[in-house]
Enzyme design. Structure first.
Site: not given
Ligand code: UDP
Length: 331
Positions: A35, A141, A189
């Site tokens: 990655t 995870y 993300h």
């Molecule tokens: N999220 C979202 N739309 C996207 C990507 C992420 O609404 O296209 C939301 C996700 O459901 C979470 C927040 O953004 O509530 C942060 O997600 P991310 O994947 O950035 O980081 P994580 O908290 O999973 O490490």
């Protein structure tokens, strides 16, 4: 003596290496580029392409290099993927850690600082979250990282390998000059996706769920700048080298932003409309994750420099504008 950064070609790893080199450390990078990106590896770091589940690869590396400490950030970290492919996560994250520790044991390396996560807490019992609070992961995870933390306790007792686990909340932003940044395929993300929409590379943002138990119904997360994260690893490594006991620290800004607030902040920073729509919930998302990071401040002397979400998003936007297609624009 050198510091080995396992996963040093990744998003967090590349900023880690950059910071170490800036501070005068001799740095070795191991990365299988599954990655990560070759172009993200700092030119002054010695790069070894290989997998940290490959004992021979690690033995060769430890034989060639005089490694004093390992910063281990070589792991898979996508919540949605971990829900679909748990075995991939346990294989890479847990087995990878075991093979690395065995190689460290053979080579006599005594210190490891490694990436853990806010996902170890699952649905937290209180906000902000303290290190000792209940840990019941709701995605594989988080479970894989909690297993890594548990493994360390026994390895320290038996083998004298000392560790610091750093539970990251949401790593965000990029080096301010935009020379390195976040580039995942596919990107999952929130902030990089919001900025893809701002850059016209994606139609709209899908907000995953607006019926969570938060003020505006969208998830609340705690965003911490990537270079502040990197600095905490250096402090943790020096703390171990000074003979302090193994420990675990939260790394966050201690301020929560909802997904809608992140969208609004990004609209302000970029001056773009950034269309968005509400989509179904994504699996494995707790309502709110906000850190109490006072322990890292008090014990490690950590002093994060970025305390404003717009400033953090601005650094990610600079990277995006300079490299609309990520590292593909640099090779
Ligand atoms: N999220 C979202 N739309 C996207 C990507 C992420 O609404 O296209 C939301 C996700 O459901 C979470 C927040 O953004 O509530 C942060 O997600 P991310 O994947 O950035 O980081 P994580 O908290 O999973 O490490």
């Amino acid at each position: 003596m050198a510091v080995l950064v396992a996963g040093g070609a990744g998003y967090i790893g590349s900023h880690m290496v950059d910071r170490l080199i800036e501070k005068g450390y001799d740095v070795v990078v191991a990365d299988n580029l599954s990655t990560g990106h070759r172009a993200a590896v700092h030119p002054q770091a010695r790069f070894y392409e290989g997998d940290t589940r490959d004992a021979q690869f690690l033995d060769d590396l430890f034989a060639k290099e005089d490694i004093e400490a390992v910063i281990h950030m070589d792991a898979f970290s996508l919540v949605p993927e971990s829900m679909k492919k748990p075995l991939k996560y346990f294989d890479n994250n847990v087995i990878g850690m075991i093979v690395l520790l065995e190689a460290m044991q053979r080579a006599g390396v005594k210190y490891v600082v490694f990436s853990s996560t806010a996902a170890t807490y699952g649905n937290p019992e209180r906000i902000p979250i303290h290190e000792a609070d209940r840990k019941e992961p709701i995605n594989s995870y988080g479970e894989s990282k909690l297993m890594m933390e548990h493994i360390m306790k026994w390895v320290e007792q038996a083998d004298g390998i000392h560790s610091v686990a750093l539970r990251y909340f949401n790593a965000a932003g990029a080096k301010a000059d935009g020379s390195i940044g976040e580039d995942h395929h596919p990107e999952t993300h929130l902030i990089p996706i919001v900025l893809k929409v701002a850059a016209g590379q994606q139609d709209r943002l899908k907000i995953f769920g607006d019926d969570y138990d938060t003020t505006d119904g969208t998830n609340v997360r705690d965003y911490i700048h990537i270079l502040d994260l990197a600095d905490a690893h250096i402090l943790a490594m020096e703390y171990l080298k000074q003979g302090h006991p193994s420990d675990v620290f939260n790394l966050g800004s201690s301020t929560g932003f909802s997904n809608r607030e992140i969208l609004e902040a990004a609209r302000k920073v970029t001056g773009k409309e950034i269309p968005a729509e509400v989509a179904p919930r994504r699996g494995g998302d707790p309502d709110t994750l906000v850190a109490d990071s006072s322990k890292a401040r008090e014990v490690l002397g950590w002093n994060p420099q970025y305390d404003n979400i717009e400033d953090i998003i601005k650094t990610a936007w600079t990277w995006k504008q300079k490299h609309p297609n990520g590292y593909a624009d640099r090779s």
